[in-house]
Design an enzyme around this catalytic site. Sequence first.
Site, PDB file in Angstrom:
ATOM      1  N   CYS A  30      48.143  17.080  27.964  1.00 41.84           N
ATOM      2  CA  CYS A  30      47.206  16.337  28.806  1.00 41.84           C
ATOM      3  C   CYS A  30      45.839  16.191  28.138  1.00 41.84           C
ATOM      4  O   CYS A  30      45.663  15.339  27.272  1.00 41.84           O
ATOM      5  CB  CYS A  30      47.132  16.963  30.187  1.00 41.84           C
ATOM      6  SG  CYS A  30      46.346  15.872  31.411  1.00 41.84           S
ATOM      7  N   HIS A 117      52.654  17.431  31.896  1.00 46.35           N
ATOM      8  CA  HIS A 117      52.464  18.886  31.973  1.00 46.35           C
ATOM      9  C   HIS A 117      53.790  19.647  31.982  1.00 46.35           C
ATOM     10  O   HIS A 117      54.279  20.033  33.044  1.00 46.35           O
ATOM     11  CB  HIS A 117      51.678  19.228  33.248  1.00 46.35           C
ATOM     12  CG  HIS A 117      50.254  18.846  33.183  1.00 46.35           C
ATOM     13  ND1 HIS A 117      49.297  19.665  32.627  1.00 46.35           N
ATOM     14  CD2 HIS A 117      49.629  17.722  33.592  1.00 46.35           C
ATOM     15  CE1 HIS A 117      48.124  19.056  32.698  1.00 46.35           C
ATOM     16  NE2 HIS A 117      48.295  17.882  33.267  1.00 46.35           N
ATOM     17  N   GLU A 119      54.156  22.619  31.351  1.00 46.20           N
ATOM     18  CA  GLU A 119      53.874  23.994  31.788  1.00 46.20           C
ATOM     19  C   GLU A 119      53.787  24.138  33.304  1.00 46.20           C
ATOM     20  O   GLU A 119      53.734  25.262  33.812  1.00 46.20           O
ATOM     21  CB  GLU A 119      52.573  24.488  31.132  1.00 46.20           C
ATOM     22  CG  GLU A 119      51.292  24.020  31.791  1.00 46.20           C
ATOM     23  CD  GLU A 119      50.859  22.575  31.530  1.00 46.20           C
ATOM     24  OE1 GLU A 119      49.719  22.238  31.895  1.00 46.20           O
ATOM     25  OE2 GLU A 119      51.639  21.774  30.996  1.00 46.20           O
TER      26      GLU A 119
END
Length: 170
Positions: A30, A117, A119
């Site tokens: 990002c 994202h 994660e």
Amino acid sequence: SVTELAPWMLRACEGLRRIADQGAAILGLCFGHQLIGHAFGGEVALNPRGREIGTVEVRILTEDPLFAGLTSGFPIQATHVDSVVRLPEGARVIAETALEPVAAYALGNRVRCVQFHPELDDDAIRGYLAARAERVRSEGLDPDAIRDAVRPAPAGPAMLKNFRKLASGV
């Protein structure tokens, strides 16, 4: 926002260029995707297609070790308003989404950047939507409908494992 560069961001760009020149593997997520784009000569701007938030579908455009074992059209969590609108010289787009034509790019053999994202899990993106509901609504989007469409994204952890392999040379 990389569109409002602060002195610390410029120092980070210098560091990124230095460690990339030394052969380090780098994964930009990002903001990191955007900062790396800027650091290596690309351009970052407000996404002309608008905010991308929630669970989105990633379309793989070309084979890449980052996507090993994944099929095109995998779901992933995303939230951003800025985009890399011009890639650094030598970078290649490796994935896109409906609102993000540069959802992922490769720069050389050891730098990978994703606008989404990997994660974040579905609970985290729902929390983010709850925290940003008024802002999302003010942009003409329906945060409740977006939240209801959020789903698990098992490709995220798989991608992070793939990057670890790429970084270790396995």
